[in-house]
Write a protein that holds these residues in place. Structure first.
Motif, PDB file in Angstrom:
ATOM      1  N   LEU A 170       0.818  -1.204   0.000  1.00 55.61           N
ATOM      2  CA  LEU A 170       0.000   0.000   0.000  1.00 55.61           C
ATOM      3  C   LEU A 170       0.857   1.262   0.000  1.00 55.61           C
ATOM      4  N   HIS A 171       0.359   2.278  -0.659  1.00 56.48           N
ATOM      5  CA  HIS A 171       0.939   3.617  -0.543  1.00 56.48           C
ATOM      6  C   HIS A 171       0.124   4.356   0.513  1.00 56.48           C
ATOM      7  N   ILE A 172       0.782   4.791   1.602  1.00 58.66           N
ATOM      8  CA  ILE A 172       0.077   5.383   2.743  1.00 58.66           C
ATOM      9  C   ILE A 172       0.626   6.771   3.025  1.00 58.66           C
ATOM     10  N   LEU A 173      -0.282   7.730   3.172  1.00 57.86           N
ATOM     11  CA  LEU A 173       0.055   9.078   3.614  1.00 57.86           C
ATOM     12  C   LEU A 173      -0.673   9.334   4.929  1.00 57.86           C
ATOM     13  N   ALA A 174       0.025   9.919   5.893  1.00 60.25           N
ATOM     14  CA  ALA A 174      -0.592  10.215   7.191  1.00 60.25           C
ATOM     15  C   ALA A 174      -0.033  11.521   7.718  1.00 60.25           C
ATOM     16  N   HIS A 175      -0.913  12.359   8.249  1.00 64.16           N
ATOM     17  CA  HIS A 175      -0.464  13.639   8.785  1.00 64.16           C
ATOM     18  C   HIS A 175      -1.489  14.167   9.778  1.00 64.16           C
ATOM     19  N   ALA A 176      -0.995  14.744  10.867  1.00 69.08           N
ATOM     20  CA  ALA A 176      -1.841  15.409  11.860  1.00 69.08           C
ATOM     21  C   ALA A 176      -1.397  16.857  11.963  1.00 69.08           C
ATOM     22  N   SER A 177      -2.338  17.776  11.826  1.00 69.34           N
ATOM     23  CA  SER A 177      -2.027  19.195  11.894  1.00 69.34           C
ATOM     24  C   SER A 177      -2.800  19.828  13.044  1.00 69.34           C
ATOM     25  N   LYS A 178      -2.125  20.626  13.854  1.00 70.68           N
ATOM     26  CA  LYS A 178      -2.722  21.183  15.066  1.00 70.68           C
ATOM     27  C   LYS A 178      -3.573  22.407  14.772  1.00 70.68           C
ATOM     28  N   GLY A 179      -4.764  22.415  15.346  1.00 67.97           N
ATOM     29  CA  GLY A 179      -5.624  23.590  15.301  1.00 67.97           C
ATOM     30  C   GLY A 179      -5.311  24.526  16.454  1.00 67.97           C
ATOM     31  N   GLY A 180      -6.249  25.391  16.803  1.00 62.10           N
ATOM     32  CA  GLY A 180      -5.962  26.420  17.791  1.00 62.10           C
ATOM     33  C   GLY A 180      -6.536  26.187  19.165  1.00 62.10           C
ATOM     34  N   TRP A 181      -6.965  24.945  19.481  1.00 65.54           N
ATOM     35  CA  TRP A 181      -7.655  24.744  20.754  1.00 65.54           C
ATOM     36  C   TRP A 181      -6.741  24.128  21.811  1.00 65.54           C
ATOM     37  N   ALA A 182      -6.562  22.828  21.764  1.00 68.29           N
ATOM     38  CA  ALA A 182      -5.877  22.132  22.850  1.00 68.29           C
ATOM     39  C   ALA A 182      -4.368  22.331  22.794  1.00 68.29           C
ATOM     40  N   PRO A 183      -3.700  22.361  23.946  1.00 65.62           N
ATOM     41  CA  PRO A 183      -2.241  22.461  23.959  1.00 65.62           C
ATOM     42  C   PRO A 183      -1.616  21.230  23.323  1.00 65.62           C
ATOM     43  N   ASP A 184      -0.686  21.468  22.425  1.00 66.13           N
ATOM     44  CA  ASP A 184       0.035  20.408  21.704  1.00 66.13           C
ATOM     45  C   ASP A 184      -0.869  19.583  20.786  1.00 66.13           C
ATOM     46  N   GLY A 185      -2.139  19.946  20.661  1.00 72.19           N
ATOM     47  CA  GLY A 185      -3.042  19.208  19.784  1.00 72.19           C
ATOM     48  C   GLY A 185      -3.592  17.961  20.458  1.00 72.19           C
ATOM     49  N   ASP A 186      -4.833  17.605  20.130  1.00 72.24           N
ATOM     50  CA  ASP A 186      -5.425  16.423  20.756  1.00 72.24           C
ATOM     51  C   ASP A 186      -5.844  15.381  19.716  1.00 72.24           C
ATOM     52  N   ASP A 187      -5.395  15.528  18.468  1.00 69.58           N
ATOM     53  CA  ASP A 187      -5.584  14.489  17.457  1.00 69.58           C
ATOM     54  C   ASP A 187      -4.408  13.529  17.481  1.00 69.58           C
ATOM     55  N   ARG A 188      -4.667  12.307  17.047  1.00 69.41           N
ATOM     56  CA  ARG A 188      -3.624  11.290  16.934  1.00 69.41           C
ATOM     57  C   ARG A 188      -3.800  10.518  15.622  1.00 69.41           C
ATOM     58  N   CYS A 189      -2.698  10.042  15.067  1.00 71.33           N
ATOM     59  CA  CYS A 189      -2.791   9.096  13.960  1.00 71.33           C
ATOM     60  C   CYS A 189      -1.735   8.013  14.154  1.00 71.33           C
ATOM     61  N   LEU A 190      -2.070   6.810  13.749  1.00 71.90           N
ATOM     62  CA  LEU A 190      -1.189   5.654  13.910  1.00 71.90           C
ATOM     63  C   LEU A 190      -1.208   4.835  12.631  1.00 71.90           C
ATOM     64  N   VAL A 191      -0.022   4.517  12.136  1.00 70.42           N
ATOM     65  CA  VAL A 191       0.133   3.594  11.008  1.00 70.42           C
ATOM     66  C   VAL A 191       1.079   2.496  11.462  1.00 70.42           C
ATOM     67  N   ASP A 192       0.557   1.292  11.626  1.00 68.81           N
ATOM     68  CA  ASP A 192       1.373   0.148  12.040  1.00 68.81           C
ATOM     69  C   ASP A 192       1.299  -0.904  10.943  1.00 68.81           C
ATOM     70  N   ARG A 193       2.306  -0.919  10.090  1.00 70.81           N
ATOM     71  CA  ARG A 193       2.294  -1.848   8.956  1.00 70.81           C
ATOM     72  C   ARG A 193       2.406  -3.297   9.421  1.00 70.81           C
ATOM     73  N   ASP A 194       3.128  -3.541  10.496  1.00 69.01           N
ATOM     74  CA  ASP A 194       3.267  -4.912  10.986  1.00 69.01           C
ATOM     75  C   ASP A 194       1.927  -5.493  11.420  1.00 69.01           C
ATOM     76  N   LEU A 195       1.108  -4.666  12.055  1.00 71.78           N
ATOM     77  CA  LEU A 195      -0.199  -5.124  12.524  1.00 71.78           C
ATOM     78  C   LEU A 195      -1.281  -4.974  11.452  1.00 71.78           C
ATOM     79  N   GLY A 196      -0.991  -4.234  10.406  1.00 71.32           N
ATOM     80  CA  GLY A 196      -2.026  -3.937   9.429  1.00 71.32           C
ATOM     81  C   GLY A 196      -3.104  -3.049  10.024  1.00 71.32           C
ATOM     82  N   LEU A 197      -2.690  -2.063  10.813  1.00 70.78           N
ATOM     83  CA  LEU A 197      -3.624  -1.228  11.557  1.00 70.78           C
ATOM     84  C   LEU A 197      -3.371   0.247  11.259  1.00 70.78           C
ATOM     85  N   LEU A 198      -4.436   0.946  10.911  1.00 70.97           N
ATOM     86  CA  LEU A 198      -4.401   2.390  10.716  1.00 70.97           C
ATOM     87  C   LEU A 198      -5.498   3.003  11.579  1.00 70.97           C
TER      88      LEU A 198
END
Length: 280
Positions: free
Chosen positions: A6-34
């Motif tokens: 698979l070709h995978i793109l992943a990115h998290a960009s911080k908005g203006g609310w929570a300190p350090d941002g409260d979104d998360r993204c995970l790409v684990d190719r070994d587990l086959g989990l996104l």
């Protein structure tokens, strides 16, 4: 087909609310989990540091990795583990908050900060903020055969673009969507004038509520498919599906820039994972 195909793109960009941002993204190719995830604000004042969601994500990943169940039971079990972890820590935080309030006559917010300090993971020791163990996860597992399984709790979504047609795979748990689906009565609600308000009310979250009902769907990845898994900061905006289509068509460099532009000047983070077959 394996995840390495698979070709995978992943990115998290911080908005203006929570300190350090409260979104998360995970790409684990070994587990086959996104997965993508986003936290939720507290019920009393201030705002939480992003550590409120992290213990649930740790429980999700470890439970998924150790499970021998087939999909979707494996993903649903991981969601249940995340929910249980966040409930337990949330209850402990509430207990410590009451203890701190009984010990001092200072402002309740100070008691809340001390309670947060007591449960804060070491990696977040640089942030002194309130915490709230609630949030949403939208996850996709990918099997060697190309079978996809999605689960969702909260305000995230997953989309498949196939033959020029965009389709939402799992529904979000915002009040507006539930009203439009007929699952929540609009009687007595000023629906037309309050769509912006209703679209940001979430009806289910990990760590909250007694009757968690995740969304679940199964698909098969076809040769020319493009799939996007994203948080509310991407799809639940004025441009809606236009933003989703732009991300699905973007080059790798533009993919990041589009997410940064979406989050820039917004209260919400913007996080997405896009994948497709390399041979497409």
């Amino acid at each position: 087909m394996v995840v390495d195909a698979l070709h995978i793109l992943a990115h998290a960009s911080k908005g203006g609310w929570a300190p350090d941002g409260d979104d998360r993204c995970l790409v684990d190719r070994d587990l086959g989990l996104l997965l993508v995830a986003n936290g939720s604000g507290p019920r009393y004042g201030g705002y939480h540091a992003p550590f409120g969601l992290d213990p649930g994500l740790d429980a999700f990943r470890s439970t998924f990795a150790s499970s021998s169940d087939s999909e979707p039971a494996r993903l649903l079990g991981a969601l249940a583990a995340a929910d249980a972890t966040m409930r337990r820590l949330g209850a402990e935080y509430e207990r410590l908050f009451e203890v701190e309030r009984s010990r001092s006559s200072d402002h309740p917010m100070e008691a809340a900060l001390r309670a947060a300090d007591a449960v804060r993971p070491k990696r977040w020791s640089h942030l002194r903020s309130h915490c709230h163990f609630a949030g949403g996860i939208t996850a996709c597992s990918i099997q060697a055969s190309g079978a996809l399984c999605f689960v969702q709790v909260g305000s995230g979504r997953a989309y498949v673009l196939r033959d020029g047609r965009l389709r939402s795979v799992v529904k979000d748990h915002t009040l507006l969507t539930r009203m439009e689906e007929g699952e929540v009565s609009m009687e007595g609600m000023d629906y037309r004038d309050n769509t912006i308000f209703y679209r940001h009310i979430v009806t289910q979250l990990l760590g909250m509520g007694d009757h968690l009902k995740p969304e679940c769907a199964q698909e098969r990845l076809e040769p020319r498919d493009r799939v996007l898994v994203c948080t509310e900061g991407v799809w639940n905006r004025d441009r809606g599906e236009e933003s989703v289509l732009q991300l699905l068509a973007a080059t790798p460099a533009d993919f990041r820039e589009l997410l940064d532009a979406t989050a820039r000047g917004s209260m919400h983070d913007a996080t997405a994972i896009r994948f497709s077959r390399r041979d497409a």
